[in-house]
Design an enzyme around this catalytic site. Structure first.
Site, PDB file in Angstrom:
ATOM      1  N   LYS A   1      36.829  52.730  34.113  1.00 59.80           N
ATOM      2  CA  LYS A   1      37.965  53.667  34.003  1.00 59.80           C
ATOM      3  C   LYS A   1      37.571  54.850  33.121  1.00 59.80           C
ATOM      4  CE  LYS A   1      41.402  49.994  34.254  1.00 59.80           C
ATOM      5  NZ  LYS A   1      42.408  49.245  33.528  1.00 59.80           N
TER       6      LYS A   1
ATOM      7  N   GLU B   1      37.506  37.191  36.188  1.00 61.01           N
ATOM      8  CA  GLU B   1      37.974  37.933  35.009  1.00 61.01           C
ATOM      9  C   GLU B   1      38.140  37.017  33.806  1.00 61.01           C
ATOM     10  OE1 GLU B   1      41.563  40.198  35.666  1.00 61.01           O
ATOM     11  OE2 GLU B   1      40.438  42.015  36.081  1.00 61.01           O
TER      12      GLU B   1
ATOM     13  N   HIS C   1      28.128  30.772  60.255  1.00 63.78           N
ATOM     14  CA  HIS C   1      27.244  31.499  61.162  1.00 63.78           C
ATOM     15  C   HIS C   1      26.712  32.766  60.509  1.00 63.78           C
ATOM     16  CE1 HIS C   1      28.313  28.866  64.604  1.00 63.78           C
ATOM     17  NE2 HIS C   1      29.341  28.647  63.804  1.00 63.78           N
TER      18      HIS C   1
HETATM   19  O1  PA5 Z   1      44.295  40.589  35.464  1.00 59.14           O
HETATM   20  C1  PA5 Z   1      44.504  41.715  35.052  1.00 59.14           C
HETATM   21  O2  PA5 Z   1      45.024  41.900  33.956  1.00 59.14           O
HETATM   22  C2  PA5 Z   1      44.156  42.938  35.869  1.00 59.14           C
HETATM   23  O3  PA5 Z   1      43.572  42.634  37.069  1.00 59.14           O
HETATM   24  C3  PA5 Z   1      45.419  43.731  36.142  1.00 59.14           C
HETATM   25  O4  PA5 Z   1      46.310  42.922  36.827  1.00 59.14           O
HETATM   26  C4  PA5 Z   1      45.142  44.989  36.925  1.00 59.14           C
HETATM   27  O5  PA5 Z   1      44.204  45.774  36.239  1.00 59.14           O
HETATM   28  C5  PA5 Z   1      46.407  45.781  37.136  1.00 59.14           C
HETATM   29  O6  PA5 Z   1      46.986  46.096  35.913  1.00 59.14           O
HETATM   30  P1  PA5 Z   1      48.463  46.643  35.813  1.00 59.14           P
HETATM   31  O7  PA5 Z   1      49.386  45.605  36.305  1.00 59.14           O
HETATM   32  O8  PA5 Z   1      48.632  46.919  34.350  1.00 59.14           O
HETATM   33  O9  PA5 Z   1      48.540  47.896  36.647  1.00 59.14           O
END
Ligand code: PA5
Length: 451
Positions: free
Chosen positions: A428, A293, A314
């Protein structure tokens, strides 16, 4: 106490075209990237709260987390931690690393550590049904974790778990069994928690999800499970100090960031995080989110993958040894196992293993690690080694922080904003449109035509 070591000498020829001079030449750039992480003058600087986080956690904050954890421990055999992405992966990774490999086989007992299970990290109907089935004979409580307070997966799971808690214990008693970890003022979860009078913890605005394991996001579920969260934070704080002050050659985060940056620029586009301890498998999952990310944007970034060895030797071992030469490996090694187990001599020696008699399994594992490293290096897969003294709370805290720090540095060296994640919104929007969420009618129609 011995600290985490990063070895990068096996990234050079014959594994790659990178030379020690290339890494040395990166030093000024990596130091500038490191300075940006500290000065807050780089991209995404609103999300640098994790940098000084470990050392800023007070005893009072840890006491408050422990008190809330004890409250849940007092009423529940099973605590369901609801969250996804950064609101899930850190707790899951640390819990597995520091727990027993077979904890899941032992049924929770009164007076022992509650079992922490996870929900809201998928939208599987079967998972949801089977979770409720699995906990039907146990007292339950929940920690619902969402920074935005609006993420669909945990919101659905929380609606279901909250209903179950209210059905079993009565709405008037539900607040004793529910703790919310969310934004200080925004989001549906904050509103709901305030309305219902749930105990809450705040996720700081300046700490993004994937950097939040050392906030209540990770610490609360871990404290519930009986993990030494103080040791975890102390290990991270020590690594915070080391990586803030150590010069390039002694700085594990800078050395790791420099090595992977040099390899990326030399055409190694995939990084495989490997470990030889099954209980570190979910550290790999957490690490993949952290780097994927943070770096995967603007058509750039190393693709993070993970394997658990020797099991995956393996399966994926073939590809790593002889497939496309676009990858490098970062191997987490553990210097000292927690337990001792020796291989016994056998009178008949039908399996031919008597040459190992009297030797520890960890010695065999060590030779597998070293032998594999050389085989992969010979096959053109550069190798970075990250050595932990042992698997304990202190080392794992240090490891998490070291990876976070190196991630910030690497992201800046790559030229991206390591602290945003614009790409996660695309699915989303389509999901809401396909589900007919009000406001998404046009998109929904357009998408349905394409299916
Ligand atoms: O790193 C990030 O920001 C995302 O992976 C969020 O943690 C994830 O989308 C969950 O978001 P939230 O804590 O707002 O539900």
């Amino acid at each position: 106490m011995k600290s985490i070591q990063v070895e990068i000498d096996k990234i050079y020829a014959p594994a790659s075209t990178v030379t020690a001079a290339d890494v040395a030449a990166l030093r000024p750039e990596i130091e500038r990237a490191h300075a940006l992480v500290h000065s807050g003058e780089g991209k995404g600087s609103d999300f640098l709260g994790w940098v000084g986080l470990p050392s800023s956690i007070t005893a009072a904050q840890l006491d408050e987390i422990q008190a809330a954890a004890d409250g849940l421990r007092g009423v529940a055999d099973v605590v369901i931690a609801i969250g996804i992405g950064g609101s899930y992966l850190g707790a899951k990774a640390v819990l597995e690393a520091l727990g027993g490999s077979f904890d899941h086989l032992a049924l929770p007992k009164k007076g022992s550590n509650p079992r922490v299970l996870f929900a809201g990290q998928n939208i599987s109907e079967d998972y949801t049904w089977e979770l409720l089935e699995a906990v039907k004979d146990y007292d339950i409580a929940t920690i619902v974790i969402s920074k935005s307070g609006t993420t669909t997966e945990p919101a659905i799971a929380f609606r279901i778990i909250r209903d179950e808690i209210e059905r079993r214990y009565g709405k008037e008693n539900a607040a004793r069994r529910i703790v919310a970890v969310t934004d200080e003022s925004k989001g549906a979860l904050r509103k709901l928690a305030d309305t219902e009078g749930y105990k809450t913890f705040v996720i700081p605005d300046n700490v993004g999800g994937r950097f939040s394991v050392l906030t209540p996001v990770g610490l609360l579920p871990l404290a519930v499970a009986g993990v030494d969260v103080r040791g975890l934070v102390a290990g991270a704080a020590e690594m915070e100090r080391i990586t803030a002050t150590a010069p390039f050659d002694e700085n594990p985060a800078m050395r790791y960031a420099a090595a992977r940056t040099a390899l990326y620029r030399a055409g190694k586009k995939i990084e495989i995080l490997a470990s030889y301890e099954p209980k570190l498998q979910n550290i790999g999952e957490w690490w993949k989110q952290l780097y994927g990310e943070s770096e995967g944007k603007e058509g750039r970034g190393i693709f993070p993958a993970s394997v658990t060895l020797t099991a995956d030797l393996h399966s994926m071992g073939q590809y790593i040894q002889e497939g496309e030469r676009t990858m490098f490996e970062t191997v987490i090694r553990v210097a000292e196992p927690a337990h001792e187990f020796r291989i016994e001599a056998d009178a008949e020696n039908l399996d031919g293993l008597n040459f190992l008699a009297g030797r520890r399994i960890s010695e065999v594992n060590r030779m597998a690690i070293l032998g594999t490293m050389l085989a992969h290096v010979d096959g053109g897969v550069p190798n970075i080694a990250v050595e932990l003294p042992r698997i304990d709370a202190h080392s794992i805290g240090g490891l998490l922080y070291m990876f976070e720090k190196a991630c910030g540095i690497s992201g800046y060296a790559l030229g991206v904003n390591p602290f945003d994640q614009p790409g996660v919104e695309a699915y989303k929007k389509n999901m809401f449109a396909l589900l007919g969420k009000p406001g998404y009618e046009e998109e929904g129609e357009a998408l349905r035509k394409r299916l």
